[in-house]
Motif scaffolding. Structure first.
Motif, short mmCIF file in Angstrom:
data_model
loop_
_atom_site.label_atom_id
_atom_site.label_comp_id
_atom_site.label_asym_id
_atom_site.label_seq_id
_atom_site.Cartn_x
_atom_site.Cartn_y
_atom_site.Cartn_z
N THR A 1 6.82 4.85 -5.08
CA THR A 1 7.71 5.23 -3.89
C THR A 1 7.04 5.26 -3.15
O THR A 1 6.06 5.28 -2.77
CB THR A 1 9.02 6.03 -4.31
OG1 THR A 1 8.18 6.73 -4.63
CG2 THR A 1 9.64 5.94 -5.53
N PRO B 1 9.31 10.47 -7.30
CA PRO B 1 10.89 10.65 -8.01
C PRO B 1 10.35 10.71 -9.67
O PRO B 1 8.90 11.16 -9.40
CB PRO B 1 10.53 8.49 -8.50
CG PRO B 1 9.46 8.38 -8.05
CD PRO B 1 8.35 9.52 -7.05
N GLU C 1 15.45 8.84 -8.08
CA GLU C 1 14.24 8.87 -6.56
C GLU C 1 15.17 9.42 -5.68
O GLU C 1 16.43 9.64 -5.50
CB GLU C 1 14.18 7.74 -6.24
CG GLU C 1 13.55 6.30 -7.02
CD GLU C 1 13.29 5.18 -6.54
OE1 GLU C 1 12.57 3.93 -6.71
OE2 GLU C 1 14.12 5.01 -5.56
N VAL D 1 12.27 8.00 1.18
CA VAL D 1 11.76 8.48 -0.30
C VAL D 1 11.19 8.91 -0.53
O VAL D 1 9.57 9.11 0.62
CB VAL D 1 11.96 6.82 -0.98
CG1 VAL D 1 10.51 5.89 -0.42
CG2 VAL D 1 11.82 6.98 -2.41
#
Length: 278
Positions: free
Chosen positions: A56, A76, A86, A73
């Motif tokens: 990510t 994850p 995520e 973000v």
């Protein structure tokens, strides 16, 4: 004099006991980490078999998700049954979001309304080996980690309902700026810290091990924190490194962690480091 020695020893122990020989993590290699698409987190994908690792970064946030206000973000994780999660946050507000890809490839968004005293940060997701519980964390200096039912995989969850905070992991030693955690067993988390200060464990940017008093079951447990080593900090530039996500592949025993390089070198020699336990 004896009292002074005792006081010094107490301070050393409070900073985190050194890892035993069995907990020595050795750097075995690295890969370049792209600053746009590999700068926040990473996850080993167990199903479908043979799937590539996933990363990510700001460049991986879907346009539709960004339009909803979720502009950051985190790190994850993926479960053994094929759920991929995520963690997202926004600049302000009263909620955080977990974007879940089910084994059939479909995506759903699970929103969690902040509990009293809960920080807005949504740094990472770490799924328990049985798939039923998910650990997440807040930024800053903290003495707890957060536990939710795993969105999607835990049958009690639904995208149309608030994802509840189920419990906490109460830590016996403060941690700072934890960017990612991953389970290496049902009762052990490996975490990386972007701590720039170094006063908590005597080193900056530590790799941490958190041993739980019991497997997660939706009840509060305690966690014993050990500082294992400083994460690799190597670059052609000098300055401040930023530690990001972490991943432990139970199939290979390889631990991977992202470290972004200082200054202009963030574009050139940021790395995903590989470590193994000896």
């Amino acid at each position: 004099m004896a009292l002074g020695v005792l006081t010094s020893l107490t301070m050393v122990l409070a900073a985190g006991a050194p890892a035993s020989a069995a907990d020595t993590w050795t750097t075995v290699g690295s890969d370049r980490a792209d600053p746009l698409t590999e700068s926040q987190g990473l996850a080993s994908i167990y199903l479908p078999t043979g799937s590539a690792n996933r990363y990510t970064g700001i460049g991986t946030i879907p346009a539709g998700v960004s339009a909803e206000g979720w502009n950051h973000v985190g790190d994850p994780d993926a479960s053994a049954k094929g759920y991929y999660i995520e963690p997202y946050q926004e600049d302000s507000g009263t909620a955080k979001m977990f974007r879940v890809q089910a084994p059939d490839g479909t995506y759903s968004e699970y929103t969690h309304t902040l509990a009293t005293g809960e920080a807005l940060n949504n740094s990472f997701a770490a799924i328990s080996p049985d798939g039923q519980w998910m650990v997440s964390g807040e930024y800053g200096t903290m003495t707890r980690l957060l536990v939710y039912p795993t969105p999607g995989e835990n049958a009690s969850t639904s995208p149309s309902a608030n994802l509840p905070l189920a419990a906490t992991i109460n830590l016996d030693h403060a941690v700072r700026d934890v960017q990612g955690c991953d389970f290496s067993s049902a009762t052990t988390l490996l975490c990386d810290s972007d701590d720039p200060d170094g006063t908590l464990f005597g080193i900056t940017k530590p790799l941490l091990q958190i041993d739980l008093s019991a497997s997660l079951s939706g009840q509060t447990v305690t966690g014993h924190v050990t500082s294992l080593r400083q994460l690799p900090l190597t670059s052609g530039c000098t300055g401040t490194f930023e530690v990001e996500g972490i991943d432990y592949d139970t199939r290979t025993g390889v631990l991977r962690t992202i470290v972004m390089s200082p200054s202009i070198c963030i574009l050139i020699d940021s790395k995903t480091w590989r470590l193994t336990k000896s």
